[in-house]
Design an enzyme around this catalytic site. Structure first.
Site, mmCIF file in Angstrom:
data_model
loop_
_atom_site.group_PDB
_atom_site.id
_atom_site.type_symbol
_atom_site.label_atom_id
_atom_site.label_comp_id
_atom_site.label_asym_id
_atom_site.label_seq_id
_atom_site.Cartn_x
_atom_site.Cartn_y
_atom_site.Cartn_z
ATOM 1 N N CYS A 91 0.856 -1.171 0.000
ATOM 2 C CA CYS A 91 0.000 0.000 0.000
ATOM 3 C C CYS A 91 0.898 1.227 0.000
ATOM 4 O O CYS A 91 2.109 1.125 0.146
ATOM 5 C CB CYS A 91 -0.865 -0.003 1.245
ATOM 6 S SG CYS A 91 -1.734 -1.562 1.432
ATOM 7 N N GLU B 63 -0.162 -11.529 -16.992
ATOM 8 C CA GLU B 63 -0.504 -10.323 -16.245
ATOM 9 C C GLU B 63 -1.579 -9.505 -16.939
ATOM 10 O O GLU B 63 -2.457 -8.948 -16.297
ATOM 11 C CB GLU B 63 0.725 -9.410 -16.142
ATOM 12 C CG GLU B 63 1.782 -9.868 -15.205
ATOM 13 C CD GLU B 63 2.942 -8.890 -15.203
ATOM 14 O OE1 GLU B 63 3.196 -8.284 -14.167
ATOM 15 O OE2 GLU B 63 3.603 -8.724 -16.260
ATOM 16 N N ARG C 55 1.187 1.566 -5.987
ATOM 17 C CA ARG C 55 1.413 0.618 -4.888
ATOM 18 C C ARG C 55 0.167 -0.180 -4.530
ATOM 19 O O ARG C 55 0.212 -1.053 -3.663
ATOM 20 C CB ARG C 55 1.848 1.394 -3.636
ATOM 21 C CG ARG C 55 3.204 1.983 -3.795
ATOM 22 C CD ARG C 55 3.512 2.907 -2.629
ATOM 23 N NE ARG C 55 4.942 3.044 -2.550
ATOM 24 C CZ ARG C 55 5.717 2.433 -1.672
ATOM 25 N NH1 ARG C 55 5.190 1.663 -0.756
ATOM 26 N NH2 ARG C 55 7.016 2.581 -1.703
ATOM 27 N N ASN D 65 0.941 0.366 5.783
ATOM 28 C CA ASN D 65 1.466 -0.416 4.660
ATOM 29 C C ASN D 65 2.258 -1.564 5.259
ATOM 30 O O ASN D 65 3.162 -1.319 6.051
ATOM 31 C CB ASN D 65 2.372 0.472 3.796
ATOM 32 C CG ASN D 65 3.177 -0.326 2.786
ATOM 33 O OD1 ASN D 65 2.757 -1.395 2.370
ATOM 34 N ND2 ASN D 65 4.338 0.196 2.400
ATOM 35 N N GLY D 66 1.920 -2.805 4.888
ATOM 36 C CA GLY D 66 2.670 -3.948 5.406
ATOM 37 C C GLY D 66 1.725 -5.017 5.923
ATOM 38 O O GLY D 66 0.548 -5.052 5.546
ATOM 39 N N HIS E 185 9.588 -33.907 -22.021
ATOM 40 C CA HIS E 185 9.661 -34.499 -20.679
ATOM 41 C C HIS E 185 8.370 -34.289 -19.890
ATOM 42 O O HIS E 185 8.351 -34.485 -18.683
ATOM 43 C CB HIS E 185 10.860 -33.931 -19.917
ATOM 44 C CG HIS E 185 12.158 -34.240 -20.598
ATOM 45 N ND1 HIS E 185 12.667 -35.509 -20.670
ATOM 46 C CD2 HIS E 185 13.006 -33.443 -21.291
ATOM 47 C CE1 HIS E 185 13.800 -35.484 -21.362
ATOM 48 N NE2 HIS E 185 14.019 -34.242 -21.750
ATOM 49 N N GLU F 294 9.636 -14.254 -19.621
ATOM 50 C CA GLU F 294 9.112 -12.880 -19.554
ATOM 51 C C GLU F 294 7.884 -12.720 -20.458
ATOM 52 O O GLU F 294 6.895 -12.081 -20.068
ATOM 53 C CB GLU F 294 10.227 -11.894 -19.952
ATOM 54 C CG GLU F 294 9.794 -10.443 -20.089
ATOM 55 C CD GLU F 294 9.329 -9.791 -18.783
ATOM 56 O OE1 GLU F 294 9.403 -10.435 -17.723
ATOM 57 O OE2 GLU F 294 8.848 -8.648 -18.843
ATOM 58 N N LYS G 131 4.156 -11.550 -19.203
ATOM 59 C CA LYS G 131 3.404 -10.405 -19.751
ATOM 60 C C LYS G 131 2.013 -10.854 -20.181
ATOM 61 O O LYS G 131 1.023 -10.165 -19.941
ATOM 62 C CB LYS G 131 4.128 -9.774 -20.961
ATOM 63 C CG LYS G 131 5.413 -9.071 -20.660
ATOM 64 C CD LYS G 131 5.261 -7.727 -19.975
ATOM 65 C CE LYS G 131 5.415 -7.792 -18.479
ATOM 66 N NZ LYS G 131 6.661 -7.771 -17.858
ATOM 67 N N TRP H 213 -3.563 -2.176 -1.488
ATOM 68 C CA TRP H 213 -3.484 -3.434 -2.225
ATOM 69 C C TRP H 213 -3.835 -4.498 -1.189
ATOM 70 O O TRP H 213 -3.120 -4.683 -0.210
ATOM 71 C CB TRP H 213 -2.083 -3.661 -2.784
ATOM 72 C CG TRP H 213 -1.975 -4.910 -3.578
ATOM 73 C CD1 TRP H 213 -2.286 -5.068 -4.905
ATOM 74 C CD2 TRP H 213 -1.505 -6.199 -3.133
ATOM 75 N NE1 TRP H 213 -2.061 -6.361 -5.300
ATOM 76 C CE2 TRP H 213 -1.589 -7.079 -4.235
ATOM 77 C CE3 TRP H 213 -1.059 -6.689 -1.912
ATOM 78 C CZ2 TRP H 213 -1.223 -8.418 -4.139
ATOM 79 C CZ3 TRP H 213 -0.700 -8.024 -1.827
ATOM 80 C CH2 TRP H 213 -0.777 -8.871 -2.936
ATOM 81 N N LYS I 223 2.389 -2.170 -8.546
ATOM 82 C CA LYS I 223 3.705 -1.958 -9.150
ATOM 83 C C LYS I 223 4.844 -2.248 -8.177
ATOM 84 O O LYS I 223 5.901 -2.691 -8.567
ATOM 85 C CB LYS I 223 3.770 -0.501 -9.628
ATOM 86 C CG LYS I 223 5.043 -0.099 -10.326
ATOM 87 C CD LYS I 223 5.009 -0.477 -11.774
ATOM 88 C CE LYS I 223 6.310 -0.262 -12.491
ATOM 89 N NZ LYS I 223 6.517 -1.280 -13.523
HETATM 90 C C1 F6R Z 1 6.142 -7.985 -14.081
HETATM 91 C C2 F6R Z 1 6.656 -7.141 -13.012
HETATM 92 C C3 F6R Z 1 6.995 -7.800 -11.737
HETATM 93 C C4 F6R Z 1 8.242 -7.142 -11.119
HETATM 94 C C5 F6R Z 1 8.514 -7.727 -9.728
HETATM 95 C C6 F6R Z 1 9.771 -7.176 -9.119
HETATM 96 O O1 F6R Z 1 5.753 -7.242 -15.179
HETATM 97 O O2 F6R Z 1 6.769 -5.955 -13.151
HETATM 98 O O3 F6R Z 1 7.173 -9.165 -11.868
HETATM 99 O O4 F6R Z 1 9.321 -7.363 -11.957
HETATM 100 O O5 F6R Z 1 7.435 -7.434 -8.895
HETATM 101 O O6 F6R Z 1 9.715 -5.805 -9.000
HETATM 102 P P1 F6R Z 1 11.011 -4.940 -8.784
HETATM 103 O O7 F6R Z 1 11.841 -5.045 -10.017
HETATM 104 O O8 F6R Z 1 10.507 -3.547 -8.551
HETATM 105 O O9 F6R Z 1 11.717 -5.509 -7.599
#
Ligand code: F6R
Length: 608
Positions: A2, A488, A27, A99-100, A504, A481, A485, A75, A603
């Protein structure tokens, strides 16, 4: 995950809080809330959704101006996103934003009286404070008493109807900053909230308490309750005002910024056509890596996938052994940490709780920590002994794009630098690799110009519910990756495998309803990968291949072929990320999803 804000000053705190919440809603955006001390008394307004919904609700309340208040972006961890679970939480006259995670919330609830009106762990802090207040007779006393009772990770701000013009803040784990302006004081999880007003900041450390008394006065206390002096840091950072610049989503804008991000990284680490890694404070750390012939890299999510790419390039070009770990796993297993071996911690936000916990583990053993962050002054950046930066600029889209690409390029250059230092990388090979890298931004522009291809690919796959991403060697981290994407943004199931592993087990999944996204640019694993993809095609999988321009073989195998310019395989893997991002983006748009704010995500992952 948060975000919290507090304000006392001469401005209309409602506007400061709402503008601040907009900046920290990355956040958490499932609910928002604020409390403001107005002339008509305290007004607490909470709503489900992001800051737009909260602003609408505030507007409907009529006058709600005041000079001090608290704000929160949530969040959900404990309890669904709902108005009752949104912060600020309240116990009689005490308001709390948190937050936490309070780990002993259930035990505390069992002996506190309540009434508890939410399902959150945070509400218990308000009641704990109230209980302590009744015993100690002062809010300050109640704060220290509460700190001794709560367990877990937290950044908390508090205000009370009985303490006009006062705010308290304390933390253990997540970041919490105090911004000192002219006749105004801010509390926040992120400097961006107060950078438009002041650059003077105090970083609270775990266990410390800030007590704001009016717009000019703030005192700091140690965990033991003694008054302490804190250093005021004058930030050299700028307020980051970004807008979408005509793009429908930040994410799309950020995808299109990638050639510039690569140029930034090149400008930082290439001097006179040669690689000179720019490490802030502590460049000796690379010599230590060379001496030890080992490096640990730890990260989460996309940053972890970038770290895997780092392993392939660093081992290939410098023969330094690289151990890569997910921070969330590393912190709870019993890792064997070799003496003197440094760790590289990668984090776009620099606030990821698991990655910060790993930093602490290394620090406790006095092992050197090199950080690679996008956000300067973040907790990771401040705590590390040596620093590199992604130089990607503010990344607003929750799904990482440009920070990921900048990380790959930085790791590529780190690999060349290590190879150059220890003599494993010959001069002419290094020269060729650098020349190839210098062409990368233009090659990216070419890929980005082909919008219609990604829209068409999205059209083809939007009805499919399952995706398998395949790559071998240096393309495997990119397959991971790409699948992330797709998950998500589209909420479709997507998994990635090294292409050679299909037989396998995962091959059993393949039928005509399965999209197989294969990474097949020309490389030393090209033929092997194509063979694995043929095997999936024989089981009726729908092949969408990303390969080198003019590759008729790969193109004829696939239902849809996305091409990238020819280049060195350690860089073509980086080029692959653009079609992967764009295909996921356009598929999500076709499905009508909010690309910048995928459901259930945030994020900055500041809780475990
Ligand atoms: C995926 C994404 C997340 C971050 C992960 C780590 O698109 O953005 O998987 O890569 O939460 O975040 P950071 O790099 O901020 O530690």
């Amino acid at each position: 995950m948060c975000g919290i804000i507090g304000y006392i000053g001469f401005r209309d705190s409602k506007e400061v809080l709402l503008k601040g919440l907009k900046k920290i809603q990355y956040r958490g955006y499932d609910s928002m809330g604020l409390v403001i001390a107005t002339e008509q008394g305290f007004k607490r307004i909470r709503s489900v959704g992001d800051v737009r919904q909260l602003r609408n609700k505030v507007a409907k309340q009529g006058s709600c101006s005041g000079s001090w208040g608290l704000g929160h972006s949530r969040w959900a961890t404990h309890g669904a996103p709902s108005e009752e679970n949104a912060h600020p939480h309240k116990a009689e006259h005490i308001y709390v934003v948190h937050n936490g995670i309070i780990e002993n919330a259930e035990e505390l609830k069992a002996w506190l009286k309540g009434p508890f009106l939410s399902e959150t762990d945070s509400e218990v802090v308000a009641h704990c404070l109230l209980d302590s207040y009744k015993q100690k007779g002062s809010l300050k006393g109640a704060i220290f008493d509460t700190i001794s009772k709560i367990k877990g990770e937290y950044a908390i701000a508090v205000m009370s109807e009985k303490y006009p013009n006062e705010l308290f803040a304390f933390k253990k784990g997540p970041s919490l900053l105090v911004g000192l302006g002219e006749k105004e004081i801010f509390l926040s999880s992120d400097v961006q909230v107060f950078l438009p007003y002041t650059k003077k900041v105090v970083f609270l450390q775990d266990g410390e308490v800030a007590h704001v008394e009016g717009e000019n006065e703030v005192s700091f206390y140690s965990e033991g309750g003694e008054k302490i002096e804190k250093r005021i840091t004058a930030l050299d950072a700028k307020a980051e005002e970004t807008d979408k610049e005509g793009y429908p989503y930040y994410m799309l804008k950020e995808i299109y910024e990638q050639p510039d991000c690569v140029l930034n990284v090149i400008g930082e680490h290439i001097k006179k056509q040669d690689v000179e890694i720019n490490i802030n404070k502590g460049s000796g750390i690379l010599d230590q890596v060379i001496r030890q012939k080992r490096l640990n890299i730890v990260a989460c999510g996309s940053s972890y996938y970038a770290a895997l790419y780092g392993k392939y390039v660093i081992e290939r070009f410098s023969r330094v052994f690289v151990e890569v770990d997910m921070a969330s796993e590393f912190r709870y297993r019993s890792p064997i940490l070799a003496d003197q071996v440094p760790v590289l911690l990668i984090s776009q936000s620099g606030e990821t709780a698991d990655t910060l916990a790993v930093m602490k583990m290394f620090q406790e053993l006095s092992l050197p920590v090199l950080s690679l962050c996008n956000v300067m002054h973040s907790s990771l950046d401040r705590g590390a002994s040596a620093h590199m930066y992604m130089l990607a600029g503010v990344e607003k889209g929750v799904a990482s794009t440009k920070a990921f690409t900048s990380t790959l390029v930085t790791l590529f250059l780190l690999a060349l630098a290590l190879g150059k230092k220890n003599g494993q990388l010959g001069g002419s090979e290094k020269e060729q690799l650098i020349n190839s890298l210098l062409s990368l931004p233009d090659q990216m522009e070419k890929i980005l110009a082909r919008t219609q291809e990604y829209v068409d690919a999205a059209h083809l796959v939007r009805a499919l519910k399952s995706f398998i991403y395949l790559g071998r060697d240096i393309y495997y981290p990119l397959a991971l990756e790409g699948a992330l994407k797709m998950k998500e943004l589209t909420y479709r199931h997507a998994a990635a495998y090294p292409a050679g592993e299909m037989k396998h087990g995962p091959l059993a999944l393949v039928d005509e309803n399965m999209a197989i996204v294969g990474l097949t640019p020309q490389s030393h694993v090209y033929k092997k990968t194509l063979g694995n993809l043929e095997e999936a095609r024989s089981r009726k999988g729908k092949l969408i291949l990303i390969g080198t321009e003019g590759d008729k073989v790969a193109s004829s195998l696939s239902e849809y072929f996305l091409s990238i310019p020819a280049c060195n395989e350690y860089l073509s893997s980086i080029l692959c990320v653009l079609p992967l991002q764009l295909m996921a983006y356009h598929t999500a748009c076709a499905l009508g999803h909010n690309v910048d704010q995928p459901r259930n995500l945030a994020k900055s992952v500041t809780v475990e």
